[in-house]
Design a protein around this motif. Sequence first.
Motif, PDB file in Angstrom:
ATOM      1  N   GLU A 360       0.679  -1.167   0.097  1.00 35.10           N
ATOM      2  CA  GLU A 360       0.158   0.048   0.017  1.00 35.10           C
ATOM      3  C   GLU A 360       0.838   1.425   0.012  1.00 35.10           C
ATOM      4  N   ARG A 361       2.120   1.035   0.020  1.00 34.92           N
ATOM      5  CA  ARG A 361       3.061   2.269   0.262  1.00 34.92           C
ATOM      6  C   ARG A 361       3.168   2.873  -1.067  1.00 34.92           C
ATOM      7  N   ASP A 362       3.581   4.169  -1.195  1.00 38.85           N
ATOM      8  CA  ASP A 362       3.757   4.730  -2.459  1.00 38.85           C
ATOM      9  C   ASP A 362       4.852   4.960  -2.893  1.00 38.85           C
ATOM     10  N   GLU A 363       5.520   3.574  -3.141  1.00 38.99           N
ATOM     11  CA  GLU A 363       6.898   3.262  -3.439  1.00 38.99           C
ATOM     12  C   GLU A 363       6.994   2.727  -4.907  1.00 38.99           C
ATOM     13  N   MET A 364       7.933   3.241  -5.568  1.00 42.15           N
ATOM     14  CA  MET A 364       8.042   2.391  -6.912  1.00 42.15           C
ATOM     15  C   MET A 364       8.572   1.072  -6.798  1.00 42.15           C
ATOM     16  N   PRO A 365       7.948   0.137  -7.393  1.00 39.29           N
ATOM     17  CA  PRO A 365       8.565  -1.296  -7.393  1.00 39.29           C
ATOM     18  C   PRO A 365      10.096  -1.315  -8.006  1.00 39.29           C
ATOM     19  N   GLU A 366      10.688  -2.716  -7.366  1.00 36.75           N
ATOM     20  CA  GLU A 366      12.110  -2.679  -8.123  1.00 36.75           C
ATOM     21  C   GLU A 366      12.092  -2.887  -9.492  1.00 36.75           C
ATOM     22  N   TYR A 367      13.401  -2.818 -10.055  1.00 40.91           N
ATOM     23  CA  TYR A 367      13.497  -2.508 -11.622  1.00 40.91           C
ATOM     24  C   TYR A 367      13.662  -4.023 -12.036  1.00 40.91           C
ATOM     25  N   ASP A 368      13.157  -4.313 -13.220  1.00 41.40           N
ATOM     26  CA  ASP A 368      13.221  -5.951 -13.737  1.00 41.40           C
ATOM     27  C   ASP A 368      14.769  -6.110 -13.789  1.00 41.40           C
ATOM     28  N   GLU A 369      14.920  -7.501 -13.966  1.00 44.22           N
ATOM     29  CA  GLU A 369      16.320  -7.761 -14.075  1.00 44.22           C
ATOM     30  C   GLU A 369      17.163  -7.100 -15.175  1.00 44.22           C
ATOM     31  N   GLU A 370      16.437  -7.088 -16.432  1.00 46.33           N
ATOM     32  CA  GLU A 370      16.934  -6.527 -17.503  1.00 46.33           C
ATOM     33  C   GLU A 370      17.504  -4.994 -17.426  1.00 46.33           C
ATOM     34  N   THR A 371      16.782  -4.534 -16.502  1.00 49.88           N
ATOM     35  CA  THR A 371      17.121  -2.967 -16.209  1.00 49.88           C
ATOM     36  C   THR A 371      18.265  -2.863 -15.315  1.00 49.88           C
ATOM     37  N   LYS A 372      18.166  -3.689 -14.092  1.00 52.02           N
ATOM     38  CA  LYS A 372      19.158  -3.901 -13.212  1.00 52.02           C
ATOM     39  C   LYS A 372      20.427  -4.173 -13.995  1.00 52.02           C
ATOM     40  N   VAL A 373      20.589  -4.989 -15.257  1.00 52.00           N
ATOM     41  CA  VAL A 373      21.813  -5.111 -15.793  1.00 52.00           C
ATOM     42  C   VAL A 373      22.297  -3.805 -16.214  1.00 52.00           C
ATOM     43  N   LEU A 374      21.627  -3.136 -17.085  1.00 54.26           N
ATOM     44  CA  LEU A 374      21.631  -1.904 -17.678  1.00 54.26           C
ATOM     45  C   LEU A 374      22.334  -0.932 -16.517  1.00 54.26           C
ATOM     46  N   ILE A 375      21.693  -0.879 -15.265  1.00 55.71           N
ATOM     47  CA  ILE A 375      21.976   0.176 -14.422  1.00 55.71           C
ATOM     48  C   ILE A 375      23.499  -0.167 -13.819  1.00 55.71           C
ATOM     49  N   ASP A 376      23.621  -1.531 -13.615  1.00 57.38           N
ATOM     50  CA  ASP A 376      24.963  -2.172 -13.214  1.00 57.38           C
ATOM     51  C   ASP A 376      26.080  -1.682 -14.147  1.00 57.38           C
ATOM     52  N   ALA A 377      25.701  -1.749 -15.291  1.00 59.31           N
ATOM     53  CA  ALA A 377      26.886  -1.421 -16.389  1.00 59.31           C
ATOM     54  C   ALA A 377      27.102  -0.013 -16.531  1.00 59.31           C
ATOM     55  N   ALA A 378      26.107   0.819 -16.353  1.00 59.19           N
ATOM     56  CA  ALA A 378      26.059   2.495 -16.219  1.00 59.19           C
ATOM     57  C   ALA A 378      27.089   2.675 -15.140  1.00 59.19           C
ATOM     58  N   GLU A 379      26.645   2.308 -13.702  1.00 61.07           N
ATOM     59  CA  GLU A 379      27.320   2.569 -12.659  1.00 61.07           C
ATOM     60  C   GLU A 379      29.019   2.142 -12.716  1.00 61.07           C
ATOM     61  N   LYS A 380      29.249   1.044 -13.159  1.00 62.69           N
ATOM     62  CA  LYS A 380      30.540   0.638 -13.380  1.00 62.69           C
ATOM     63  C   LYS A 380      31.348   1.943 -14.312  1.00 62.69           C
TER      64      LYS A 380
END
Length: 534
Positions: A360-380
């Motif tokens: 019920e919280r107004d929080e955005m759900p976690e990113y999907d696995e494909e997006t997480k991979v893209l985020i990790d690559a960008a962070e690196k």
Amino acid sequence: MASIFGISFVQSSRFSHFPILLGVFCVLVGVVLPQQVPRPRGVSLTNKPFYDNKETFTCLDGSLKIPFSLVNDDYCDCKDGTDEPGTSACPNGKFHCVNAGHKPLYIPSSRVNDGICDCCDTSDEYEGKGNCVNNCKELGKEEKERRQKEIESFNLGYTIRQEYVKEGKEQVEEKRKKLVELQRERTEIESVRQEKKVVKESVEAPEKDAKDKHKDAWEKVKEQQRIVKQREEAADIFKELDDNNDGLVSVDEVQKHTEFDINNDGKVSHEEALEVLIDDDVSLDLFAKEAWPLMKDKYKPLQQLEEPAPPADMDVEDIDAGDMLPEDYDDYPDEGAYDDDDDDDDDIDDDDEDYKPKEERDEMPEYDEETKVLIDAAEKAREEYKNVDEQYKRLNNEIGDIDKILGYDLGAENEFYSIHSECFEYQDKEYTYKFCPFGKVTQKPKVGRETTLGNYKNWDGPDGSKYSRMKFGGGEKCWNGPDRSTMVKLSCGLENKITKTSEPSRCEYELEFSTPALCNKVIDPSGTDTHDEL
């Protein structure tokens, strides 16, 4: 007044240079001693040739020729006063003190026979009015000792200066080499930096697209949730308003709610009801979409409107326990009904996100696995670029610092390198002055803020002595005046220190600063150079 080889004299445009040079030559070669050469009283050996003609005398300005017998006759004939060198007759005359054993001296003729001893050889008081004592030998001895100490200090300062020169040359050369190395390293890093930047930007683009897509989807979900929540809320209020349960909310049902009385006349008119209801009769769908958003901020349940508020002036102490009926006590909870363990629950707000179930919280759900991979690559990629970029900036700063130092004029032999990054303070009764060579000069009162008296501009010494003055300009503006400026006058000394401060003109300051860096020669203590010009 000038001084050559310890002999003081007055220079004048009306005097020829030849006699001066001749007199100096005589002193150097030791032809005769000044006091041994016959000449009129008050005439220096340098000017003696002008008084050699015993028949006539020509005023040194050429304005008049008089009999020689009128020289020193206590009457002023020449406009320039040169016919009365030994008396006080001429207001502009000059009397020469031989001062054998000490320094020769010129004094104004008006001081001759005034009862005050000006010449250490007593020659200015030849009438004996001052009861003067010849103390030239004693003064000469003291002067010689003082001069000897100055020479020793100057020569010691020269030794320190040589250390400054050595350090300056070594440091400047080392920095030049360091600069070349840093520039080469920066070129290499810049190439790697550009590569890392390209990689970073290439992986950040798909990362951004994926994160934006996820966020847009979440915003749509939130909007749908908001619509559903609003409809549920509207349905509850619709049910409360629909008194006759006919599936419609009418104007007369809304008119029962005085909170919609816009003009505060005590009743809700048909027009006022339509302000929030839109139409005479509305269905649940229309109510949820249009009517409820208009009335939700004002709406109050009828029960809340009908409950009378307690009188504002009623005090609990005014209630007599005998006036309460037994059934009134039923409204109070039993003893022990309150539990300390429940105290914390009173502080919980139903709207507090931290106490709501996660779904019920107004929080955005976690990113999907494909997006997480893209985020990790960008962070690196960002981390790798950041590390290289920090190296590049560090090199830039080091190069800038060295360029700044090498851009200074540190003296003919880099002798001022040793003090280029230091600051020196001087405190008088009112202010503390701070002098930072190649930086700025400031003044700070005992109470109050610091004022900038100028920023370094350039060396400003005369020809042949360029490094004897430092010019500071562009300081803080004076009240109704110019920007403050400072001239720092440097001299030879064993220590780097401010010796004097002054303000000769409004908002124009002077600092005197001693430093071994200006002790630029060795003086032979046994030499004949005894003039006081350290």
